[in-house]
Design a protein around this motif. Sequence first.
Motif, PDB file in Angstrom:
ATOM      1  N   ALA A 138      35.692  50.877  38.080  1.00 37.33           N
ATOM      2  CA  ALA A 138      34.828  51.434  37.045  1.00 37.33           C
ATOM      3  C   ALA A 138      33.440  50.834  37.217  1.00 37.33           C
ATOM      4  CB  ALA A 138      35.373  51.136  35.654  1.00 37.33           C
ATOM      5  N   GLU A 139      32.439  51.693  37.196  1.00 35.66           N
ATOM      6  CA  GLU A 139      31.076  51.230  37.408  1.00 35.66           C
ATOM      7  C   GLU A 139      30.283  51.302  36.114  1.00 35.66           C
ATOM      8  OE1 GLU A 139      27.204  52.158  40.231  1.00 35.66           O
ATOM      9  OE2 GLU A 139      29.070  53.230  40.576  1.00 35.66           O
TER      10      GLU A 139
ATOM     11  N   GLN B  66      38.241  41.754  35.372  1.00 39.09           N
ATOM     12  CA  GLN B  66      38.105  40.655  36.333  1.00 39.09           C
ATOM     13  C   GLN B  66      39.100  39.544  36.014  1.00 39.09           C
ATOM     14  OE1 GLN B  66      36.128  40.774  39.161  1.00 39.09           O
ATOM     15  NE2 GLN B  66      37.548  39.116  39.619  1.00 39.09           N
ATOM     16  N   HIS B  67      39.317  39.264  34.740  1.00 44.51           N
ATOM     17  CA  HIS B  67      40.283  38.246  34.318  1.00 44.51           C
ATOM     18  C   HIS B  67      41.702  38.613  34.772  1.00 44.51           C
ATOM     19  CE1 HIS B  67      42.235  35.213  31.841  1.00 44.51           C
ATOM     20  NE2 HIS B  67      42.978  36.163  31.298  1.00 44.51           N
ATOM     21  N   ILE B  68      42.062  39.876  34.613  1.00 45.81           N
ATOM     22  CA  ILE B  68      43.379  40.358  35.053  1.00 45.81           C
ATOM     23  C   ILE B  68      43.540  40.120  36.551  1.00 45.81           C
ATOM     24  CG2 ILE B  68      44.778  42.447  35.396  1.00 45.81           C
ATOM     25  CD1 ILE B  68      43.564  43.447  32.697  1.00 45.81           C
TER      26      ILE B  68
ATOM     27  N   ARG C 127      43.076  56.057  39.437  1.00 38.74           N
ATOM     28  CA  ARG C 127      42.211  55.765  40.593  1.00 38.74           C
ATOM     29  C   ARG C 127      42.804  54.632  41.421  1.00 38.74           C
ATOM     30  NH1 ARG C 127      35.891  54.206  41.045  1.00 38.74           N
ATOM     31  NH2 ARG C 127      35.667  54.968  43.172  1.00 38.74           N
ATOM     32  N   GLU C 128      43.299  53.592  40.757  1.00 38.81           N
ATOM     33  CA  GLU C 128      43.914  52.466  41.475  1.00 38.81           C
ATOM     34  C   GLU C 128      45.130  52.924  42.279  1.00 38.81           C
ATOM     35  OE1 GLU C 128      45.588  47.957  40.726  1.00 38.81           O
ATOM     36  OE2 GLU C 128      45.759  49.396  39.102  1.00 38.81           O
ATOM     37  N   LEU C 129      45.898  53.856  41.723  1.00 36.90           N
ATOM     38  CA  LEU C 129      47.105  54.350  42.389  1.00 36.90           C
ATOM     39  C   LEU C 129      46.812  55.415  43.446  1.00 36.90           C
ATOM     40  CD1 LEU C 129      49.474  54.617  39.291  1.00 36.90           C
ATOM     41  CD2 LEU C 129      49.463  52.838  41.067  1.00 36.90           C
TER      42      LEU C 129
ATOM     43  N   PRO D  65      42.095  41.820  43.735  1.00 38.35           N
ATOM     44  CA  PRO D  65      40.848  41.111  43.397  1.00 38.35           C
ATOM     45  C   PRO D  65      39.679  42.035  43.074  1.00 38.35           C
ATOM     46  CG  PRO D  65      41.808  40.234  45.421  1.00 38.35           C
ATOM     47  CD  PRO D  65      42.620  41.437  45.028  1.00 38.35           C
ATOM     48  N   ASP D  66      39.690  43.246  43.598  1.00 35.41           N
ATOM     49  CA  ASP D  66      38.572  44.162  43.379  1.00 35.41           C
ATOM     50  C   ASP D  66      38.853  45.176  42.266  1.00 35.41           C
ATOM     51  OD1 ASP D  66      40.512  45.585  44.726  1.00 35.41           O
ATOM     52  OD2 ASP D  66      39.110  46.535  46.118  1.00 35.41           O
TER      53      ASP D  66
END
Length: 135
Positions: free
Chosen positions: A118-119, A102-104, A76-78, A112-113
């Motif tokens: 994933a919800e 969030q740490h990553i 999804r990120e890609l 940042p988002d």
Amino acid sequence: MGITARAVLAGGGNVVGIIPEALMTAEIAQAGLTEMHVVTTLHERKALMHLRADAILALPGSIGTLDELFESITWRELGIHDKPVWLLGANDYWAPLLFLLQHIADQGFAPPDLARLAENLPDLAALADMLPQNC
């Protein structure tokens, strides 16, 4: 997975199974599914699962669940897919994973988002709200 599959079938739903050939002997494939696809590799399994899915839903599980979930989030990120990725588990089961994402991002290793990919759904009612009316 078997418990979920049997519950869906008992409720009159359809269940599609996708299992690598090697696991047919190592595990017991669920009988009575609407469709059963036997594939050669785990990679082929995940690709077919994504192709057939309208959304990705992760329930609490072990390392295999995390493998499939991370691949879904990565794809999804890609931009390989834009299907929703939902996390469902009681008692904030997925909170540590969302914290890690969030740490990553906070450490600068991802946008940042990142966590938005994933919800987290708090319960079955929230999942039902996400599903189309004809499911």
